[in-house]
Enzyme design. Structure first.
Site, PDB file in Angstrom:
ATOM      1  N   THR A  69      15.780 -29.442  27.590  1.00 12.75           N
ATOM      2  CA  THR A  69      16.940 -30.233  28.047  1.00 12.75           C
ATOM      3  C   THR A  69      17.644 -30.994  26.920  1.00 12.75           C
ATOM      4  O   THR A  69      18.405 -31.908  27.188  1.00 12.75           O
ATOM      5  CB  THR A  69      16.538 -31.230  29.157  1.00 12.75           C
ATOM      6  OG1 THR A  69      15.592 -32.156  28.616  1.00 12.75           O
ATOM      7  CG2 THR A  69      15.966 -30.537  30.375  1.00 12.75           C
ATOM      8  N   TYR A  90      17.108 -37.769  24.256  1.00 10.98           N
ATOM      9  CA  TYR A  90      18.035 -36.719  24.717  1.00 10.98           C
ATOM     10  C   TYR A  90      19.087 -37.226  25.704  1.00 10.98           C
ATOM     11  O   TYR A  90      20.099 -36.567  25.913  1.00 10.98           O
ATOM     12  CB  TYR A  90      17.279 -35.582  25.415  1.00 10.98           C
ATOM     13  CG  TYR A  90      16.409 -34.705  24.538  1.00 10.98           C
ATOM     14  CD1 TYR A  90      16.351 -34.861  23.158  1.00 10.98           C
ATOM     15  CD2 TYR A  90      15.617 -33.706  25.107  1.00 10.98           C
ATOM     16  CE1 TYR A  90      15.536 -34.063  22.377  1.00 10.98           C
ATOM     17  CE2 TYR A  90      14.806 -32.895  24.328  1.00 10.98           C
ATOM     18  CZ  TYR A  90      14.771 -33.082  22.963  1.00 10.98           C
ATOM     19  OH  TYR A  90      13.966 -32.283  22.207  1.00 10.98           O
ATOM     20  N   GLN A 125       4.840 -29.283  19.405  1.00 11.47           N
ATOM     21  CA  GLN A 125       6.120 -28.646  19.757  1.00 11.47           C
ATOM     22  C   GLN A 125       6.897 -28.404  18.460  1.00 11.47           C
ATOM     23  O   GLN A 125       7.231 -29.356  17.755  1.00 11.47           O
ATOM     24  CB  GLN A 125       6.917 -29.538  20.719  1.00 11.47           C
ATOM     25  CG  GLN A 125       8.169 -28.862  21.209  1.00 11.47           C
ATOM     26  CD  GLN A 125       8.979 -29.682  22.194  1.00 11.47           C
ATOM     27  OE1 GLN A 125      10.189 -29.836  22.062  1.00 11.47           O
ATOM     28  NE2 GLN A 125       8.323 -30.213  23.209  1.00 11.47           N
ATOM     29  N   TYR A 144      10.054 -24.542  20.464  1.00  7.32           N
ATOM     30  CA  TYR A 144      11.410 -24.998  20.786  1.00  7.32           C
ATOM     31  C   TYR A 144      12.436 -24.124  20.062  1.00  7.32           C
ATOM     32  O   TYR A 144      12.080 -23.376  19.154  1.00  7.32           O
ATOM     33  CB  TYR A 144      11.597 -26.491  20.523  1.00  7.32           C
ATOM     34  CG  TYR A 144      11.742 -27.010  19.113  1.00  7.32           C
ATOM     35  CD1 TYR A 144      12.803 -26.678  18.293  1.00  7.32           C
ATOM     36  CD2 TYR A 144      10.832 -27.944  18.630  1.00  7.32           C
ATOM     37  CE1 TYR A 144      12.947 -27.211  17.025  1.00  7.32           C
ATOM     38  CE2 TYR A 144      10.958 -28.488  17.352  1.00  7.32           C
ATOM     39  CZ  TYR A 144      12.019 -28.117  16.554  1.00  7.32           C
ATOM     40  OH  TYR A 144      12.160 -28.652  15.308  1.00  7.32           O
ATOM     41  N   LEU A 182      15.685 -19.508  21.365  1.00  6.79           N
ATOM     42  CA  LEU A 182      16.885 -18.670  21.215  1.00  6.79           C
ATOM     43  C   LEU A 182      17.662 -19.099  19.967  1.00  6.79           C
ATOM     44  O   LEU A 182      18.878 -18.911  19.877  1.00  6.79           O
ATOM     45  CB  LEU A 182      17.749 -18.760  22.476  1.00  6.79           C
ATOM     46  CG  LEU A 182      17.087 -18.184  23.737  1.00  6.79           C
ATOM     47  CD1 LEU A 182      17.910 -18.477  24.983  1.00  6.79           C
ATOM     48  CD2 LEU A 182      16.855 -16.683  23.594  1.00  6.79           C
ATOM     49  N   ARG A 213      18.616 -21.831  18.898  1.00  5.05           N
ATOM     50  CA  ARG A 213      19.517 -22.964  19.145  1.00  5.05           C
ATOM     51  C   ARG A 213      20.913 -22.568  19.600  1.00  5.05           C
ATOM     52  O   ARG A 213      21.483 -23.204  20.464  1.00  5.05           O
ATOM     53  CB  ARG A 213      19.621 -23.869  17.911  1.00  5.05           C
ATOM     54  CG  ARG A 213      20.488 -25.080  18.151  1.00  5.05           C
ATOM     55  CD  ARG A 213      20.201 -26.211  17.235  1.00  5.05           C
ATOM     56  NE  ARG A 213      18.910 -26.833  17.563  1.00  5.05           N
ATOM     57  CZ  ARG A 213      18.424 -27.884  16.945  1.00  5.05           C
ATOM     58  NH1 ARG A 213      19.082 -28.414  15.943  1.00  5.05           N
ATOM     59  NH2 ARG A 213      17.289 -28.407  17.315  1.00  5.05           N
TER      60      ARG A 213
END
Ligand code: NAP
Length: 302
Positions: free
Chosen positions: A20, A47, A155, A183, A186, A188
């Site tokens: 997210t 975030y 992560q 993380y 894709l 980013r």
């Protein structure tokens, strides 16, 4: 949705979770992701998405594994406790399933930060402690600094075009039963993956498997032991498509084909260091400049 063990906790989590960062599509895509089996959401106090995550899990909270993060500016003992309370409030939940140190902060002794994290576990506000963006050396220091509870996850950035963690971190985590939460699976902005695939190998594998390019790219991460992935989608279509990266596997031959065809890279220690020192506005400006380069050059800076 296939589940994978979270370290040696006895708890399993969906191998595809919902990222997210930079998410601004409201409650609906997250709910559809939960419906599609991604009962694992990653957020962070920085975030600005904890509230929408809280809204998305309302009514199903107990079934969802919620991971959030404390910023490095809040690594002092009292600040960690306050940050956790802030996240719990914004999320509207009573416990955080996985509370992660967002990135290392050498200015605060890791023992102090982890003592606060352990206190949160004792208080029932946190179930498991994780870290993010930690190198092997930083992870070892952190593991030595815990007294009662283990670090269960790290992560880190990992995708089919950025394989930096394969130099040492991936093996270290696999050997020590620390789950890798990949993380930017894709890369980013997705186009980065296509930039590094001049022969369209992903499209070829997608055609052969009947999957999409994004599903193939995410599945490439999931094929590694102890790795789960948290793609971010800003539409129901993307989120649901990404959930379809689970519950099947690329063959060994397809993996080898991708490994041979894609211009993947590992960041060296100097590049990693320089990137970590750049202030965020400068990183953003460089990112915009890189987008203007021709494709062949662009991929060198991803
Ligand atoms: N711990 C850390 O320091 C750290 C750092 C970065 C990220 N993360 C976490 O990891 C999550 C994911 O990483 P990320 O946000 O960097 O990016 P990512 O998931 O690698 O890529 C997101 C990009 O891919 C696009 N996309 C998503 N699904 C797609 C699909 N099926 N087909 C085509 N394009 C698709 C998205 O477009 P749309 O947005 O238009 O859907 C967006 O542009 C974050 O949200 C965050 O939770 C953690």
């Amino acid at each position: 949705m296939t589940y994978k063990s979270l370290s040696n906790t006895g708890v399993s989590i969906p191998e595809v979770g919902l990222g997210t960062w930079n998410y601004h599509a409201g409650v609906e895509p997250l709910r559809k992701g939960l419906d599609a089996g991604a009962l694992f959401i990653d957020t962070a106090e920085s975030y600005g998405t904890e509230m929408v995550v809280g809204q998305a899990v309302a009514g199903v909270r107990a079934r969802v594994f919620i991971a959030t993060k404390v910023c490095p500016e809040h690594f002092r003992f009292r600040s960690v406790l306050e940050a956790a309370d802030g996240s719990l409030k914004r999320l509207g939940i009573e416990w955080i399933d996985l509370y992660q140190l967002h990135m290392p902060n050498d200015k605060v002794p890791i023992e102090e930060t982890l003592a606060a994290m352990e206190q949160l576990v004792d208080a029932g506000k946190v179930r498991f402690i994780g870290v993010s963006n930690f190198s092997v050396a930083q992870l070892e220091r952190a593991r030595n600094a815990t007294r009662k509870y283990r670090i269960v996850s790290n992560q880190v950035r990992y995708n089919v075009v950025d394989r930096t963690i394969e130099a040492d971190l991936l093996k270290y985590c696999q050997a020590n039963g620390i789950t890798i939460i990949a993380y930017s699976p894709l890369a980013r902005d997705f186009q980065s993956i296509l930039d590094c695939d001049p022969d369209c190998a992903l499209a070829e594998v997608a055609r052969r498997t009947g999957k999409t390019i994004a599903q193939v790219a995410i599945n490439w991460c999931l094929c590694k032991d102890g790795v789960v992935a948290i793609p971010r989608g800003n539409s129901t279509a993307h989120v649901v498509e990404n959930c379809g990266a689970s519950s099947w596997r690329l063959t060994a031959e397809q993996l080898q084909f991708l490994d041979r065809s894609i211009r993947w890279r590992r960041r060296g220690p100097m590049e990693t260091f320089i990137r970590s020192m750049l202030p965020p506005p400068m990183k953003r400006a460089l990112g915009i400049l890189v987008q203007m380069l021709p494709r062949g050059l662009r991929r060198r800076f991803k």
